[in-house]
Design a protein around this motif. Sequence first.
Motif, PDB file in Angstrom:
ATOM      1  N   ARG A   8     -62.312 -36.963  46.839  1.00 45.20           N
ATOM      2  CA  ARG A   8     -61.580 -35.756  46.414  1.00 45.20           C
ATOM      3  C   ARG A   8     -60.705 -35.238  47.539  1.00 45.20           C
ATOM      4  NH1 ARG A   8     -64.946 -31.078  43.759  1.00 45.20           N
ATOM      5  NH2 ARG A   8     -65.608 -30.664  45.915  1.00 45.20           N
ATOM      6  N   ASP A   9     -59.434 -35.013  47.218  1.00 49.32           N
ATOM      7  CA  ASP A   9     -58.456 -34.478  48.151  1.00 49.32           C
ATOM      8  C   ASP A   9     -58.685 -32.975  48.297  1.00 49.32           C
ATOM      9  OD1 ASP A   9     -55.941 -33.290  49.166  1.00 49.32           O
ATOM     10  OD2 ASP A   9     -55.173 -35.334  48.998  1.00 49.32           O
ATOM     11  N   SER A  10     -58.889 -32.522  49.542  1.00 50.10           N
ATOM     12  CA  SER A  10     -59.208 -31.109  49.762  1.00 50.10           C
ATOM     13  C   SER A  10     -58.017 -30.188  49.528  1.00 50.10           C
ATOM     14  CB  SER A  10     -59.728 -30.916  51.189  1.00 50.10           C
ATOM     15  OG  SER A  10     -58.752 -31.324  52.127  1.00 50.10           O
ATOM     16  N   LYS A  11     -56.801 -30.732  49.542  1.00 53.16           N
ATOM     17  CA  LYS A  11     -55.624 -29.880  49.339  1.00 53.16           C
ATOM     18  C   LYS A  11     -55.230 -29.788  47.874  1.00 53.16           C
ATOM     19  CE  LYS A  11     -53.683 -30.334  53.970  1.00 53.16           C
ATOM     20  NZ  LYS A  11     -52.488 -30.656  54.790  1.00 53.16           N
ATOM     21  N   GLY A  63     -57.202 -31.072  45.277  1.00 48.71           N
ATOM     22  CA  GLY A  63     -58.358 -31.061  44.395  1.00 48.71           C
ATOM     23  C   GLY A  63     -58.457 -32.297  43.513  1.00 48.71           C
ATOM     24  N   GLN A 118     -63.359 -34.340  62.198  1.00 50.84           N
ATOM     25  CA  GLN A 118     -63.687 -34.088  60.796  1.00 50.84           C
ATOM     26  C   GLN A 118     -62.603 -34.689  59.913  1.00 50.84           C
ATOM     27  OE1 GLN A 118     -63.738 -29.780  61.213  1.00 50.84           O
ATOM     28  NE2 GLN A 118     -61.784 -29.613  60.144  1.00 50.84           N
ATOM     29  N   SER A 150     -59.562 -34.934  57.438  1.00 51.30           N
ATOM     30  CA  SER A 150     -58.402 -34.042  57.381  1.00 51.30           C
ATOM     31  C   SER A 150     -58.081 -33.589  55.962  1.00 51.30           C
ATOM     32  CB  SER A 150     -57.176 -34.717  58.007  1.00 51.30           C
ATOM     33  OG  SER A 150     -56.845 -35.897  57.305  1.00 51.30           O
ATOM     34  N   ARG A 151     -58.297 -34.477  54.945  1.00 53.26           N
ATOM     35  CA  ARG A 151     -57.932 -34.072  53.580  1.00 53.26           C
ATOM     36  C   ARG A 151     -58.967 -34.506  52.544  1.00 53.26           C
ATOM     37  NH1 ARG A 151     -51.736 -34.330  51.783  1.00 53.26           N
ATOM     38  NH2 ARG A 151     -52.868 -33.788  49.884  1.00 53.26           N
ATOM     39  N   VAL A 152     -60.151 -34.765  52.953  1.00 57.57           N
ATOM     40  CA  VAL A 152     -61.194 -35.196  52.025  1.00 57.57           C
ATOM     41  C   VAL A 152     -62.331 -34.190  52.056  1.00 57.57           C
ATOM     42  CG1 VAL A 152     -62.966 -36.941  51.583  1.00 57.57           C
ATOM     43  CG2 VAL A 152     -60.628 -37.642  52.138  1.00 57.57           C
ATOM     44  N   SER A 153     -62.652 -33.628  50.886  1.00 54.56           N
ATOM     45  CA  SER A 153     -63.716 -32.631  50.799  1.00 54.56           C
ATOM     46  C   SER A 153     -65.008 -33.191  50.219  1.00 54.56           C
ATOM     47  CB  SER A 153     -63.257 -31.448  49.935  1.00 54.56           C
ATOM     48  OG  SER A 153     -62.914 -31.884  48.624  1.00 54.56           O
ATOM     49  N   ARG A 154     -64.946 -34.370  49.568  1.00 55.71           N
ATOM     50  CA  ARG A 154     -66.164 -34.917  48.981  1.00 55.71           C
ATOM     51  C   ARG A 154     -66.004 -36.424  48.771  1.00 55.71           C
ATOM     52  NH1 ARG A 154     -70.633 -32.789  46.115  1.00 55.71           N
ATOM     53  NH2 ARG A 154     -71.500 -34.164  44.516  1.00 55.71           N
TER      54      ARG A 154
END
Length: 586
Positions: A205-208, A210, A233, A235-239
Amino acid sequence: MNIKSITVAFLTLLLLGSAHPDPYPDDYFRSPLGIDLYLAGSFAEMRNNHFHAGLDIKTQGQSGYRVYGAADGWVSRIAVSPSGYGNALYVSHPNGYMTVYAHLKEFRDDIKEYVKDHQYKQQEFAVNIFPNRDQFKVSKGEVVALSGNSGSSGGPHLHFEIRDERTGKPVNPALWGFNITDSTPPRIYRLKAYAIGEQSFLRIRDSKTGGWRRVDAGESVFIDVTRVNGIHQFSRVSRIEASGQIAFGVQTHDYHNGSSNRLGAFEIRLAEDDRTIYQSRMETIGFNESRYINAHVDFAERRSSGRWIQRSFVLPGNKLSIYDSKEQGILTIQDGETRELGYQVTDSFQNLTNLSFTVHGISPAQPVAVAKAKEEGAFSMLHDQTFAWRALDFAVNIPEGSLYANDEFLYETEPRVDSTLFSGTHIVHKPEVPLHTSMTMEIVPRDLPVALREKAMIVSVSPKGNISWAGGSWDRGVVRTKLRSFGRYAVGIDETPPTIRPLNISSGKRMTASSQIRFKIRDNLSGIKSYTGRVNGKWILFAYDSKNSLLTHTFDDQVGSGKHILEMTVTDNKDNTTVLSLPFTR
């Protein structure tokens, strides 16, 4: 001996055996240079088809720095080559180790004269000499050579190695306590996540945005890493979600104080809590295993983007000895699991970088990847078995152990469109798949005149039609060669002789003011096989710098004053020869 004596003896041996001395004492070897040590290359740093075997020590962009014997010992080998290590000195030591000093400008005077005598006796520039133990003694701190840029060096520096003489394996010199200032931890730039199993998949999942990206079986995805307040950490991955067998790779580089060069990390560990899933340690790597670097890294990624992605899982045909984990780095993710993972990357001076992340197990009941059907014309190649394939005008034999993983062999042909070729182009598997040992290839030429058989060879054909030498020769109706790369191949010929271009000499020139004679020599295709320089029919020494295509003779007592005739003969690998004759006066 009574029971008491046996017990005392056993306990004594046990105590002695447990008192492990430091295997790399920091006071045995001194620095091989008298300047501050800044590195352009580290031990086991990744290079094309091999790990770097030592330290590349900067010499401030200059040649001619004094090179010192790192410890008492004796010269056990001297090598001179137009490529590779160039001028190299090998010094054996009483502790069972050998130090190596390469890319030298010149040896100390007595060694230099000894080498020159051998070159004249053998009538060869390239020599490999093994002196007697008592012939050239070396004291710790004694000048043994001057630093340079010989061989395949890309710039002035000293290549320095320490080898275990019992095994011949290089050992990381940074472990021996040399005064290299390093308080800079390694950097992690990105991970690569792989869906390994036939029914495996990943969701990222892309953190920017979604949004989600799905990675099916046999595919992979990059996860970029950034540093925030010194902490690594994503940079653009939340899960990260996964099902089935997955694995990871990491792009990491080390640095040290005072140098911007990218160096190699010493240890990479991937763990779940305290359990090691994968671990590699760059302490010692044998030359006989160095080519396994093509299994250690993501070879296809290296070819396509230039990035060095170090796999955190071990391919079945990878026989490197650097791995500590028994689990080989492959994770099986079940539905509902939460796996807390972390990378620890350490350099040779114990500077540490951490990266922690979580993988969430999801249900395989979601649409899963369908195993890809075998491509038409594909046949199974197993990494632990010999594979042979034969077509009408083509045959290949790939020995057992050449592949690092099983694959499906692909082969097709393209018609001949170039009049300089004497076969169609044979497209042999995929160039992004590495070979560890050489395969044997045979191509049947078409319309090849009898007179050109001895000039026939295999050529590599680029997608744009450019050709390059791939070796081989005519043999009873086929052109045969050994190759370590898959790709596009055809039969070509080379009947063009090399070129010889004088740089500072011409017919009849007076050379009294010159200390050298210099030529540029080049070949258009098969490459230079040999060269010979003679003055008045007598062989004289020309040093060959292959990276600059340069031949150099430094005047000595072999060429006296008066009129002379220089004859230079250069031959390529298909025995095309050029002879240049020039009268001169000295």
